[in-house]
Design an enzyme around this catalytic site. Sequence first.
Site: not given
Ligand SMILES: Cc1ncc(COP(=O)(O)O)c(C=O)c1O
Length: 289
Positions: A206, A36, A182, A150
């Site tokens: 991520l 996603y 994270e 993701k």
């Molecule tokens: C586990 C995780 N890490 C980091 C992020 C941040 O990613 P982004 O800045 O692309 O929203 C998300 C976003 O949903 C996430 O689910």
Amino acid sequence: MLNSDQIVYLNGEFVALADARISVLDRGFIYGDGVYEVIPIYARTPFRMPQHLKRLRYSLDGIRLANPYTEEEWDALICELAAKQPFDDQALYLQITRGVAKRDHAFPQGVAPTVFMMSNPLPLPSREQVDKGVAVVTADDNRWQRCDLKTTSLLGNVLMRQLAVDGGAVETVMFRDGFLTEASSSNVLIVKGGKVIAPPKDNLILPGITYDATLEVARDAGVPLDVRKVTRAEAFAADEMWLSSSTKEVLAITRIDGAPFGAGTPGPVFRRVWQAFQASKPKVVAETF
Ligand SMILES: Cc1ncc(COP(=O)(O)O)c(C=O)c1O
């Protein structure tokens, strides 16, 4: 509240949410076998769309699922769905699963993927969260080793996020083998001695689009950067710690595990980078705070 009249996209059609139906044998439902994206849209302008579509391609490659659309087709469908919503600032969610098949772990052959998209009002942080910072709890990261994809299989993240809710916090910041990874749905960056230090984009986090955006605006604002592993001790001894994500943008952490963190208020580097981040995005028509 669900708005059953909301227009969503499912497998080539724009339909009301109430009319969007998939089979219970969809592999997204049975196995969480899908990927996603969440794309923020400011004033009807998608933010960093090419980067989101590139990460989508990376996630699809990572689960060996063919991309159903070209970049141009995605772009057109996303803009069409966004145009059908009655609000300007949106969080557009899209998901692709390996489709509907008899239950068997192995990939089905010749099955069309299921493609679903919806777009909701962008839930930006409140003014108070920006001004005062937010609380987090911490936990050991027990997720799988492909956190760079993701995927819709989010049970590890779901359980982590609930720990935060149970502790009256917005996020759970995780450590694996003594190193910062994270948070359950955000990236985490620290500041020490005026320098922003960010964990590297390896298989354990991520690759956040907002993480990149934050580092870019920090660099452009003249803030020194270091991308490297961060120990738990360094994280707890940091001057500032931030969350970044598409819906949080960048937020300062001011409480950890029930105790004040750092100065207990968002720090000077945060305030500088937050301002620069705001200046970098398409103008928001309707402020949510
Ligand atoms: C586990 C995780 N890490 C980091 C992020 C941040 O990613 P982004 O800045 O692309 O929203 C998300 C976003 O949903 C996430 O689910």
